[in-house]
Enzyme design. Sequence first.
Site, PDB file in Angstrom:
ATOM      1  N   ASP A  41       0.714  68.235  23.954  1.00 53.67           N
ATOM      2  CA  ASP A  41       1.554  68.667  22.838  1.00 53.67           C
ATOM      3  C   ASP A  41       2.887  67.912  22.805  1.00 53.67           C
ATOM      4  OD1 ASP A  41       2.695  69.786  25.038  1.00 53.67           O
ATOM      5  OD2 ASP A  41       2.982  71.782  24.157  1.00 53.67           O
ATOM      6  N   HIS A 246      11.580  38.746  27.069  1.00 56.95           N
ATOM      7  CA  HIS A 246      11.489  40.172  26.751  1.00 56.95           C
ATOM      8  C   HIS A 246      11.237  41.004  28.002  1.00 56.95           C
ATOM      9  CE1 HIS A 246      10.583  39.132  22.271  1.00 56.95           C
ATOM     10  NE2 HIS A 246      11.868  39.154  22.534  1.00 56.95           N
ATOM     11  N   ASP A 263      20.965  42.383  27.984  1.00 56.26           N
ATOM     12  CA  ASP A 263      20.870  42.406  26.521  1.00 56.26           C
ATOM     13  C   ASP A 263      20.673  43.866  26.131  1.00 56.26           C
ATOM     14  OD1 ASP A 263      20.125  42.228  23.832  1.00 56.26           O
ATOM     15  OD2 ASP A 263      18.897  40.434  24.125  1.00 56.26           O
ATOM     16  N   ASP A 274      24.133  44.849  19.132  1.00 53.40           N
ATOM     17  CA  ASP A 274      23.221  43.984  19.895  1.00 53.40           C
ATOM     18  C   ASP A 274      24.047  42.983  20.697  1.00 53.40           C
ATOM     19  OD1 ASP A 274      21.100  42.506  20.819  1.00 53.40           O
ATOM     20  OD2 ASP A 274      20.384  41.854  18.847  1.00 53.40           O
ATOM     21  N   HIS A 355      14.186  30.447  21.554  1.00 52.81           N
ATOM     22  CA  HIS A 355      14.228  31.498  20.528  1.00 52.81           C
ATOM     23  C   HIS A 355      15.247  31.144  19.445  1.00 52.81           C
ATOM     24  CE1 HIS A 355      17.989  33.061  22.272  1.00 52.81           C
ATOM     25  NE2 HIS A 355      17.414  32.981  23.463  1.00 52.81           N
ATOM     26  N   HIS A 359      19.858  36.643  13.917  1.00 52.38           N
ATOM     27  CA  HIS A 359      19.052  37.511  13.048  1.00 52.38           C
ATOM     28  C   HIS A 359      19.976  38.505  12.370  1.00 52.38           C
ATOM     29  CE1 HIS A 359      19.275  40.791  16.050  1.00 52.38           C
ATOM     30  NE2 HIS A 359      18.971  39.900  16.981  1.00 52.38           N
ATOM     31  N   HIS A 366      16.610  44.109  14.508  1.00 54.23           N
ATOM     32  CA  HIS A 366      16.185  42.904  13.786  1.00 54.23           C
ATOM     33  C   HIS A 366      16.093  43.331  12.321  1.00 54.23           C
ATOM     34  CE1 HIS A 366      14.190  41.247  17.679  1.00 54.23           C
ATOM     35  NE2 HIS A 366      15.485  41.119  17.684  1.00 54.23           N
ATOM     36  N   GLU A 384      23.325  34.225  19.217  1.00 56.82           N
ATOM     37  CA  GLU A 384      22.867  34.421  20.587  1.00 56.82           C
ATOM     38  C   GLU A 384      22.131  33.222  21.186  1.00 56.82           C
ATOM     39  OE1 GLU A 384      19.621  37.305  20.883  1.00 56.82           O
ATOM     40  OE2 GLU A 384      19.824  37.736  18.752  1.00 56.82           O
ATOM     41  N   TYR A 388      17.697  28.559  29.449  1.00 56.61           N
ATOM     42  CA  TYR A 388      16.849  29.179  30.476  1.00 56.61           C
ATOM     43  C   TYR A 388      16.239  28.079  31.335  1.00 56.61           C
ATOM     44  CZ  TYR A 388      17.603  32.630  26.906  1.00 56.61           C
ATOM     45  OH  TYR A 388      18.218  33.435  25.997  1.00 56.61           O
ATOM     46  N   ARG A 397      22.307  33.899  28.381  1.00 52.46           N
ATOM     47  CA  ARG A 397      22.413  34.112  26.930  1.00 52.46           C
ATOM     48  C   ARG A 397      23.723  34.856  26.693  1.00 52.46           C
ATOM     49  NH1 ARG A 397      17.793  36.153  26.068  1.00 52.46           N
ATOM     50  NH2 ARG A 397      18.158  38.397  25.971  1.00 52.46           N
ATOM     51  N   GLU A 399      25.658  36.821  23.440  1.00 51.31           N
ATOM     52  CA  GLU A 399      25.364  37.295  22.078  1.00 51.31           C
ATOM     53  C   GLU A 399      26.495  38.157  21.536  1.00 51.31           C
ATOM     54  OE1 GLU A 399      21.890  39.815  21.855  1.00 51.31           O
ATOM     55  OE2 GLU A 399      21.817  39.651  19.676  1.00 51.31           O
TER      56      GLU A 399
HETATM   57 MN   LIG Z   1      19.711  39.950  19.233  1.00 45.99          MN
END
Ligand SMILES: [Mn+2]
Length: 435
Positions: A41, A246, A263, A274, A355, A359, A366, A384, A388, A397, A399
């Site tokens: 539940d 990720h 991040d 972000d 990447h 964005h 996003h 950002e 790497y 990174r 951002e």
């Molecule tokens: Mn971002």
Amino acid sequence: MRYKPLSAATYREHRARFRQHLEKGGMAVFHSNDIMPTSADGSMPFHQAADIMYLCGIDQEESILLLFPDAYDPKDREILFVRETSPTIAIWEGAKLTQQEAGALSGVATVLWTTAYEATIKRLAPQAAHLYLNSNEHLRQSTEVETREVRRNKELRALYPLHSIRRSAPIMHRIRSRKTAEEVEQIKHAIGITGKAFQRVLRFLRPGVMEYEVEAEITHEFIRNGSRGHAYTPIIGSGYNACVLHYITNDAACNNGDLVLMDFGCEYGGYASDLTRTVPVNGTFSPRQRDVYNAVLRVQKEATKLLLPGVFLDQYHKQVGELMERELIGLGLLDKAAVAKQDPAKPLYKKYFMHGTSHFLGLDVHDVGLWTEPIAEGMVFTVEPGIYIPEEKLGIRIENNILVTKDGQIDLFAGIPREVEEIEALMAQGKKAVA
Ligand SMILES: [Mn+2]
């Protein structure tokens, strides 16, 4: 309420923006998200659909918004449906919005219970020429789960197969990409909390702490400041983990001599922030770490200046790629002659920076926006860049979140430390406080 919503006047303005794009005789319907099940539940915490949040601020399940500017009766031109509450619901789940509260919050004059939705549609659809249905047209959407909106759209299309169908998504992408003043304030509020969490981490971080302990510090700071939590699953990656784009398991120890890439961003009132910062676990950058860090920082600062009204995002990303190319050559990671001969479709910098740079940011992290139209005043973007280098167990990174103005930008992260010297000084202070 844990957060301060936008004003009814702003929600009215958002709906006015939407109406401007409707064809004559258009009737639009927007649905809430479902409460998603876990097992037995159990259920996930409710997360409202961003479009209904944008248009009326109703952060409650089973709410429906109907917009029909050409309806014969003025009372039918905007209708909000909210879940009917009862003494039983009040005891088990707590208070739900009354019709009066929902009307005051959203600025919608006609508020009915959700149970009246089907009869209302039956009454109004014959007056409408076009049904504006909403759908998830985000460039990267991918899910096997049908939303409540998808199910309800199917019902409408089956009931009224001869009405012409129009898409609300392109309108929503257009109007949501240019933020109204109160939206910018809400994003700034989220950023303020995220900045506090970063300061807390700088005081906390030391060799041997686990990545999830860093996450816990952040979560603590978010919740105590009125945020419901993370706007997205946070990435706390130390050493090699910083190169996993990720990485969200956050279960390794932060070791002496490594950098940790973080991040994260809090959600406030539905709006996302972000942030990414990369800092030395022991409080001091090594010369190599400092060099790579400053290369990323230079790209970030230069890239920010390129976000101007009139610029196309693909041109911008190409220019940032060139900035990055120069830095990677400077660091000895790319060879100048090889870069000169590279296939333009497969630039060499992508080996170290794989990447995108920016964005849209807003109700979704996003966020929706128009990727093939020029940048415009009022848009909010992340900037950002990253480098790497897995063979060196080094990933960096940085951002920030940027508001585009008439002739420039406002860095919404102004005051959140990012210079090597600032970070080292703050971490040294933190150590002193513990000792
Ligand atoms: Mn971002």
